[in-house]
Structure formats: C-alpha cells, structure tokens
Design an enzyme around this catalytic site. Sequence first.
Site, PDB file in Angstrom:
ATOM      1  N   TYR A   1       0.834  -1.212   0.000  1.00 28.49           N
ATOM      2  CA  TYR A   1       0.000   0.000   0.000  1.00 28.49           C
ATOM      3  C   TYR A   1       0.869   1.264   0.000  1.00 28.49           C
ATOM      4  O   TYR A   1       0.608   2.218  -0.728  1.00 28.49           O
ATOM      5  CB  TYR A   1      -0.901  -0.050   1.232  1.00 28.49           C
ATOM      6  CG  TYR A   1      -1.944   1.036   1.345  1.00 28.49           C
ATOM      7  CD1 TYR A   1      -3.164   0.926   0.671  1.00 28.49           C
ATOM      8  CD2 TYR A   1      -1.746   2.143   2.165  1.00 28.49           C
ATOM      9  CE1 TYR A   1      -4.145   1.904   0.802  1.00 28.49           C
ATOM     10  CE2 TYR A   1      -2.720   3.121   2.307  1.00 28.49           C
ATOM     11  CZ  TYR A   1      -3.921   2.987   1.625  1.00 28.49           C
ATOM     12  OH  TYR A   1      -4.890   3.970   1.772  1.00 28.49           O
TER      13      TYR A   1
ATOM     14  N   GLY B   1      -4.865  11.262   6.459  1.00 31.29           N
ATOM     15  CA  GLY B   1      -4.465  10.439   7.596  1.00 31.29           C
ATOM     16  C   GLY B   1      -5.563   9.422   7.857  1.00 31.29           C
ATOM     17  O   GLY B   1      -6.414   9.162   6.994  1.00 31.29           O
TER      18      GLY B   1
END
Length: 240
Positions: free
Chosen positions: A147, A178
């Site tokens: 990822y 985030g």
Amino acid sequence: MTRIALVTGGVSGIGAATAKSLKAAGYSVAATYFGNGAEADAFSRQSSIPTYEWNVADFAATQKGIAAVTRDIGPVDILVNNAGITRDSSLHKMTLDQWRAVIDVDLGGCFNTCRAVIEGMRERQFGRIVNISSINALSGQFGQTNYAAAKAGVIGFTKALALEGASRGITANAIAPGYTDTEMVRAVPEAILKEIVASIPVGRLATPDEIARCVLFLVGEDAGFITGATLSINGGKYMI
Ligand code: CAA
C-alpha cells in the site's frame, strides 16, 4: 457551465463524501464502484448520483466505463481517483497476489482512469485531477509495503502529470489523508487502531467530509495555480 466530475470508489467512505460534496457545490457528478452493488444502489437512491460499475485495475473496462459516463453525462472535467484497497501483511508473509492486487488497483487504477480522460481534457484545455494517496505513502506503515509503495507511486505519478498538464489548463494534485473514519480503517484490528488514534495529535480519526472539503478546494475553477501539490490532512500525525 456545469463541470462534470467523476469519483472512483465513490459510493462509500471518502469517495461518497466527495461525490456528495461535489454535487452540493453544483457539479454534475458520477461515481464508480466495484463489487458492492447493494451499497451503490443505496448510495444512488439517497444521493441521486448515478453510479457505474467497473474495476479500475482493468484498462479496457475503464476505457469502456469512461465512454459510458461521457455518453450519458458528458466529458469528464474533474477526476477524483479515490478507489483503493488494502491487503495488509508484513512483507515476510505477503503473497504475490496481495502485492499485485494493491499495486494494480491503487496505482494502476490511477493510470487507467487518468489515461482514459487525459486526451479529452487536453483538447478542452481544462482538467482537474485529484489522486487520493495516504499518510502511509509518506510515513511508511508496518504491514503495508504494498500500500505504501502504491500510494507513494501515486504522488510521483501526480507530480509528473502536473508537469504535463500545466500548459493545457490541467492540474493534478494528491491528497494524503491520515486515518479517516471509513470501513477501511475500521478493518484495522481494534487494539492497533486504538494505538493509532492515541498517536494522532488532534485525538481522533478524520471524518470523510473533512477530506472531501479539500478535494472541493482543489477542483475549483480558481485553483489553477495549485498543481503538483500533496496536501496532507492527518490531524498532525505526520508532518513534512
Ligand atoms: N511496529 C512495530 N512492530 C510491530 C508493529 C508495528 N506497527 N505491529 C506489529 N509489530 C510486531 C508485533 O509486536 C510482533 O512482534 P514479535 O514478533 O516480537 O512478537 C510482530 O511485529 C508481529 O509481526 P507479524 O508479521 O506476525 O504481524 P501480524 O501478521 O500479526 O500482523 C498486520 C501484521 C496484519 C499488518 C498487523 O500489524 C496490522 O493489521 N497492522 C495495521 C496496519 C495498518 O495500520 N493498516 C492501515 C489500514 S487503513 C489505511 O491504509 C488507510 C490509510 O491510508 C491510512
């Protein structure tokens, strides 16, 4: 002129919040999904945003899907590449399938979708592309070599595309959210997520709407000088 916006992975989480915010701001919006038909139906009924199903990791399917959106609604002026998946595993346990799935969807999907709209944007001398990256592209994350690599790739891709689009009225920017209150983050084991939240200075997860409002900012007609940027929205967890 009503601009047409397409949000991939647009029926849940950050994508759904973005699609709804764009619609509320007056854009003509379409959203894509893959596999989650029931969720897409519910989203479409509730928001009146049309949805299209295709796998962004599939080049031919993406070409076909964009052609359908163009036929039904019009050419895509604004593209939000939000579709993404995780297959978390430490590298010593990661399978080739876990690696490939994430690279193909999160990075390959970005190429496939941009490739399908870029010629039209160049002809019309206008485009706004926002690619959703991640805090973990910048900070790294245990269990996310796939990822982090894909999402860091998205940032490099965005910068190169920004250079290519600059003389044609096309901007390309990345957002690095985030930890946000979405299904993806809720899938993190509870004890690990608790520690993550404790490490966020703002003391909580982001809401999808907080990410969506930044997409809205970047796609405006008057945002033509913002290109090649990576906008971090992470509650202070990682500052560069
Ligand atoms: N840092 C350092 N060490 C860690 C660690 C960390 N973050 N997490 C686990 N470890 C340690 C463990 O304490 C354990 O140590 P010992 O061997 O000494 O006992 C060891 O590493 C375990 O390693 P394993 O490879 O066996 O780990 P596992 O298979 O049990 O779990 C994992 C690995 C599935 C990746 C799990 O750690 C996990 O789910 N982590 C969360 C990953 C994460 O945050 N993903 C984000 C998803 S949301 C998202 O991606 C959206 C976004 O953009 C932000």
